[in-house]
Design a protein around this motif. Structure first.
Motif, PDB file in Angstrom:
ATOM      1  N   LYS A 163       0.850  -1.192   0.000  1.00 38.82           N
ATOM      2  CA  LYS A 163       0.000   0.000   0.000  1.00 38.82           C
ATOM      3  C   LYS A 163       0.883   1.237   0.000  1.00 38.82           C
ATOM      4  O   LYS A 163       1.731   1.414   0.876  1.00 38.82           O
ATOM      5  N   LEU A 164       0.680   2.094  -0.998  1.00 37.55           N
ATOM      6  CA  LEU A 164       1.402   3.355  -1.121  1.00 37.55           C
ATOM      7  C   LEU A 164       0.435   4.492  -0.824  1.00 37.55           C
ATOM      8  O   LEU A 164      -0.675   4.517  -1.370  1.00 37.55           O
ATOM      9  N   THR A 165       0.845   5.417   0.033  1.00 34.09           N
ATOM     10  CA  THR A 165      -0.022   6.530   0.411  1.00 34.09           C
ATOM     11  C   THR A 165       0.744   7.833   0.283  1.00 34.09           C
ATOM     12  O   THR A 165       1.844   7.976   0.829  1.00 34.09           O
ATOM     13  N   GLY A 166       0.164   8.757  -0.445  1.00 36.08           N
ATOM     14  CA  GLY A 166       0.710  10.100  -0.531  1.00 36.08           C
ATOM     15  C   GLY A 166      -0.225  11.075   0.157  1.00 36.08           C
ATOM     16  O   GLY A 166      -1.424  11.110  -0.137  1.00 36.08           O
ATOM     17  N   THR A 167       0.299  11.838   1.109  1.00 34.94           N
ATOM     18  CA  THR A 167      -0.499  12.817   1.842  1.00 34.94           C
ATOM     19  C   THR A 167       0.093  14.198   1.625  1.00 34.94           C
ATOM     20  O   THR A 167       1.282  14.421   1.888  1.00 34.94           O
ATOM     21  N   GLY A 168      -0.724  15.103   1.148  1.00 42.24           N
ATOM     22  CA  GLY A 168      -0.281  16.473   0.952  1.00 42.24           C
ATOM     23  C   GLY A 168      -0.779  17.367   2.070  1.00 42.24           C
ATOM     24  O   GLY A 168      -1.987  17.454   2.307  1.00 42.24           O
ATOM     25  N   PHE A 169       0.151  17.996   2.802  1.00 45.50           N
ATOM     26  CA  PHE A 169      -0.190  18.930   3.876  1.00 45.50           C
ATOM     27  C   PHE A 169       0.052  20.356   3.388  1.00 45.50           C
ATOM     28  O   PHE A 169       1.090  20.646   2.774  1.00 45.50           O
ATOM     29  N   THR A 170      -0.886  21.234   3.673  1.00 42.32           N
ATOM     30  CA  THR A 170      -0.785  22.598   3.167  1.00 42.32           C
ATOM     31  C   THR A 170       0.380  23.360   3.782  1.00 42.32           C
ATOM     32  O   THR A 170       0.891  24.303   3.169  1.00 42.32           O
ATOM     33  N   ARG A 171       0.843  22.972   4.975  1.00 41.48           N
ATOM     34  CA  ARG A 171       1.936  23.703   5.615  1.00 41.48           C
ATOM     35  C   ARG A 171       3.273  22.960   5.535  1.00 41.48           C
ATOM     36  O   ARG A 171       4.325  23.599   5.515  1.00 41.48           O
ATOM     37  N   GLN A 172       3.246  21.621   5.503  1.00 42.87           N
ATOM     38  CA  GLN A 172       4.503  20.880   5.583  1.00 42.87           C
ATOM     39  C   GLN A 172       4.865  20.127   4.304  1.00 42.87           C
ATOM     40  O   GLN A 172       5.936  19.532   4.234  1.00 42.87           O
TER      41      GLN A 172
ATOM     42  N   GLY B 168       4.564  17.220   1.184  1.00 41.56           N
ATOM     43  CA  GLY B 168       4.118  15.864   0.896  1.00 41.56           C
ATOM     44  C   GLY B 168       4.761  14.814   1.781  1.00 41.56           C
ATOM     45  O   GLY B 168       5.987  14.778   1.942  1.00 41.56           O
ATOM     46  N   LEU B 169       3.927  13.952   2.352  1.00 45.46           N
ATOM     47  CA  LEU B 169       4.372  12.812   3.155  1.00 45.46           C
ATOM     48  C   LEU B 169       4.144  11.546   2.348  1.00 45.46           C
ATOM     49  O   LEU B 169       3.034  11.295   1.866  1.00 45.46           O
ATOM     50  N   GLY B 170       5.189  10.749   2.190  1.00 50.01           N
ATOM     51  CA  GLY B 170       5.063   9.481   1.487  1.00 50.01           C
ATOM     52  C   GLY B 170       5.133   8.316   2.451  1.00 50.01           C
ATOM     53  O   GLY B 170       5.965   8.305   3.363  1.00 50.01           O
ATOM     54  N   GLU B 171       4.241   7.336   2.269  1.00 48.26           N
ATOM     55  CA  GLU B 171       4.207   6.151   3.123  1.00 48.26           C
ATOM     56  C   GLU B 171       4.093   4.911   2.247  1.00 48.26           C
ATOM     57  O   GLU B 171       3.436   4.927   1.203  1.00 48.26           O
ATOM     58  N   ALA B 172       4.711   3.828   2.697  1.00 52.10           N
ATOM     59  CA  ALA B 172       4.606   2.537   2.012  1.00 52.10           C
ATOM     60  C   ALA B 172       4.548   1.439   3.063  1.00 52.10           C
ATOM     61  O   ALA B 172       5.334   1.444   4.015  1.00 52.10           O
ATOM     62  N   THR B 173       3.606   0.507   2.897  1.00 51.72           N
ATOM     63  CA  THR B 173       3.474  -0.626   3.808  1.00 51.72           C
ATOM     64  C   THR B 173       3.397  -1.910   2.992  1.00 51.72           C
ATOM     65  O   THR B 173       2.518  -2.058   2.133  1.00 51.72           O
TER      66      THR B 173
END
Length: 760
Positions: free
Chosen positions: A240-249, A251-256
């Motif tokens: 599972k690949l997850t990309g999270t975009g935060f308006t202040r910080q 892009g956070l990338g995650e992989a499980t």
């Protein structure tokens, strides 16, 4: 109907096949299988080369059943037409309803009018018409899809949610359902338009594709939108690949990655971010002083055989607060226990060995806070065994415990000048090996008195790095200067119980006086050794009759002691049960181990530090399965002043559940608590309607006159849809308030959408 019908069938209708592949309720023929037919009459048309079964037609072939008013088979075109209230039931339980079905004899292609499908897992598809092509793809015209069961009283009522589409394409080869020009409706009202939308078909549990998005918000991170993508690499492993975009910080990338083997499962998780605005966090913290942040974590659990289990849970990260700040799934706890373990469980023995290291995920700078004081445990070993056969007519049990501790910075409470200064853990390395044996046998005297003699022995070897020990306690304890320290303890005891039964026509009562006497020498090395595992100690009715009341092996209860008490249980025919225990403990001679200082002064203000202990008691009541209440208390042995009280109550009815706890602890300046502590915790939930539930809870600090935590929530749950809304508030000792809002929407067969917690 009868032999003539069956003979006509054999002459005019081909042998249909047993089915193995089904798409949208229509199944392609593969292997020949006999066909059984029942109908009011058969009509042969030799000119058109067709056979018609008319009137209450029932076909059964290869486990698939078809019911219709009329079925016509054309030998020239090799097509079959079923007309009038057509129903097909597949071997997997899928049911197809239609006005008319026109298919080839192998069911590879066909056309259906006024179609309705019900799958075994209660998903529903309806369409004006459907066309099946190539044996794998069915296209529905003006289709409707939902996982909500129709209302039995009002079938015409729209379901809670449904997807309407101009075209619905069910691909049996790719196992997908594609919606074109679709609208999502809630209670019959369109709320979203979807030009193209694809989901896995109801028969698929794991399918590559996008999952439902999630949202987050916090003042430091900003608004975040998470887009997960699931890759089914094989039946037993996925990514599972997850990309999270935060308006202040940013892009956070995650992989499980998950992999299930024949005897277990392991996971690997990695995440990282380049923070765009680290100054949004409080200054001089882990979050504000690191720009590039990342982690990798792994868990595993494997059954070596039915008795042995091997596993691990390990986290490594660039700084000590990254996983908690960004709420990395499985690694966001305040205290992360990294460990590798081996556990064995037999019928009468148990083994556990593990290497542990503790990460406190806090925002304090490196070298500050509690994380730097956490030890490596290299290793911790426990072995417990009870002999399978009686020894001298009694039960013989063995315990072995070993631990090694390594710590770079001493874990201390307060400053050396403070009266409550103590050391929870020493800097450097220290270890201990303990062996313990206990024998006990119960004799029943003619008058019902139970006599239980007890013999126990314990021996320790302690290994210390005394060159690294700093100032450690304000209690006056003097740490040994020996690198190796041996100690032992032998105990002889007797326990006497006399259960007395009283009964009447409406109740049964048992009154049981209990007395214990233990004779043993004083504790060797009291206050001279580290105390790593016997730091938690509460004297109440649960520990009153323990042979050794300390919670771990680093302290040993020595000296002569007597424990006396009275237990009561009453059972009434009307459903009530009463139970209670009262008692006291006496130091009969020798050094009182609870008055002897150690690095933490564990026994101080415990109620056992005097020769005559405080009184402890517990009383409770329960009524059937819906009410239970209990109160536990400790009172001063001379003034009967309340030292500690804990009260709890729970009630469960058909729709209402509530609980409350009250805790009072008198001031304990030795441990740094200069004032009394009073706290009340409440919780409740109520179900209303058929599917709704409201819930809430609060913790109130009576001394400081404030709520330390409170929250409310609302939930809805039925067979196809669930919704949870929750609002929580918490306050720390400096009155800083934190608000959190969480919501989650779950659409069965489609996925979940929401946030685990949004801070503001």
């Amino acid at each position: 109907m009868g032999a003539g019908v069956l003979a006509g069938l054999a002459a005019g209708v081909p042998a249909f096949a047993q089915t193995t592949e089904s798409v949208a309720g229509l199944t392609r023929v593969q292997d020949e299988s006999p066909l059984l037919l029942q109908a009011d009459e058969l009509v042969y048309d030799r000119d058109r080369e067709s056979v018609a079964a008319v009137g209450d037609v029932q076909l059964d072939y290869g486990g698939t059943r078809l019911v219709a008013r009329r079925v016509i088979y054309n030998q020239r075109t090799a097509r079959m037409v079923a007309i009038g209230n057509v129903e097909i039931v597949q071997p997997d339980g899928t049911r197809v309803f239609a006005d008319e079905i026109d298919v080839t004899e192998d069911f590879a292609d066909g056309f259906v009018n006024a179609l309705r499908i019900v799958t075994p897992d209660k998903t529903y598809i309806a369409a004006e018409n459907a066309v099946r092509e190539g044996g794998t793809t069915t296209t529905f015209g003006h289709g409707v899809y939902t996982a909500c069961e129709p209302c039995r009283e009002r079938p015409e009522k729209p379901p809670l949610w449904q997807i309407k589409a101009q075209r619905v394409i069910w691909n049996g080869e790719e196992k997908t359902i594609r919606f074109e020009k679709a609208s999502f409706e809630f209670f019959g009202m369109p709320i979203a338009y979807l030009p193209v939308f694809t989901t896995a078909d109801p028969t698929v549990k794991r399918k590559t594709g996008f999952l439902m998005p999630g949202v987050r918000y916090s003042q430091e991170l900003g608004f975040g939108l998470a887009i997960p993508y699931f890759i089914a690499l094989a039946p037993n492993y996925d990514l599972k690949l997850t990309g999270t975009g935060f308006t202040r910080q940013g892009g956070l990338g995650e992989a499980t990655f998950r992999h299930r083997t024949e005897n277990g499962l392991y996971t690997i998780t990695a995440a990282g971010i380049h923070q765009l605005t680290p100054e949004a966090f409080d200054p001089i913290t882990q979050d504000s002083t690191h720009v590039n942040r990342a982690m990798i974590g792994t868990t595993g659990k494997f059954k070596i055989n039915p008795r042995w289990t091997f596993g691990w849970d390990v986290l490594a990260q660039t700084d000590k607060n990254f996983s908690r700040t960004y709420d990395i799934t499985g690694f966001s706890d305040l205290v992360q226990q990294n460990e590798v373990y081996l556990t064995g469980l037999g019928d009468r023995n148990f083994f556990d060995a593990r290497v542990m290291q503790f990460d406190v995920q806090e925002s304090d700078p490196d070298g500050a806070g509690r994380d730097a004081q956490q030890p490596w445990v290299l290793p911790s070993i426990d072995y417990n065994a009870v002999t399978s056969r009686p020894v001298a007519g009694g039960e013989l049990a063995f315990n072995v415990n070993a631990r090694g501790i390594s710590r770079d910075i001493a874990d201390q409470r307060g400053n050396p000048a403070d009266s409550n200064f103590a050391t929870r853990g020493l800097r450097g390395e220290n270890g201990r090996i303990t062996t313990e044996a206990e024998w006990r046998r119960t004799y029943i005297a003619p008058n019902g008195v139970a006599l239980t003699p007890i013999l126990a022995a314990q021996a320790d070897a302690n290994f210390l790095d005394t060159s690294t020990f700093p100032s450690y306690s304000a209690t006056g304890a003097a740490l040994t200067s020996d690198d190796t320290f041996y100690r032992s303890m032998v105990t002889a005891g007797m326990e006497v119980r006399w259960p007395i039964l009283f009964s009447s026509t409406s109740s049964v009562h048992v009154l049981e006086p209990i007395a214990q006497v233990f004779a043993r020498p004083d504790e060797t090395g009291s206050g001279k050794l580290p105390n790593e595992d016997a730091q938690s100690f509460v004297f109440d009715t649960t520990t009153l009759f323990e042979r050794d009341k300390f919670s771990g092996y680093d302290r040993i209860e020595g000296g002569h002691r007597a424990n006396v008490g009275l237990r009561y249980t009453g059972t009434f025919n009307n459903g009530w049960t009463l139970f209670g225990t009262v008692g006291q403990s006496y130091n009969l001679g020798g050094e009182n181990p609870f008055a002897a200082p150690d690095l933490l002064n564990v026994g101080a203000e415990s109620g056992l530090e005097t020769d005559q202990s405080d009184f402890v008691g517990m009383f409770g009541a329960s009524y059937n399965n819906w009410l239970r209440a209990a109160v536990r208390a400790r009172f001063d042995e001379t003034t009967f002043e309340n030292r500690r009280t804990e009260t709890e109550a729970e009630i469960h009815t058909g729709r209402f559940t509530a609980g409350a706890e009250y805790a009072f602890v008198q001031a304990q300046p030795t441990y740094g608590f200069a004032a009394d502590r009073h706290e009340v915790t409440t919780r409740a939930s109520v179900r209303f309607g058929e599917n709704w539930q409201a819930f809430g809870g609060a913790t109130y600090d009576i001394v400081n006159d404030r709520f330390s935590r409170n929250g409310i929530g609302l939930a809805y749950d039925d067979e196809c849809f669930s919704l949870t809304l929750r609002f929580d508030q918490s306050r720390d000792n400096s009155e800083v308030q934190s608000n959190s809002f969480a919501f989650r929407i779950s659409l069965r067969t489609l996925g979940d959408f929401g946030s685990a917690g949004t801070d503001f």
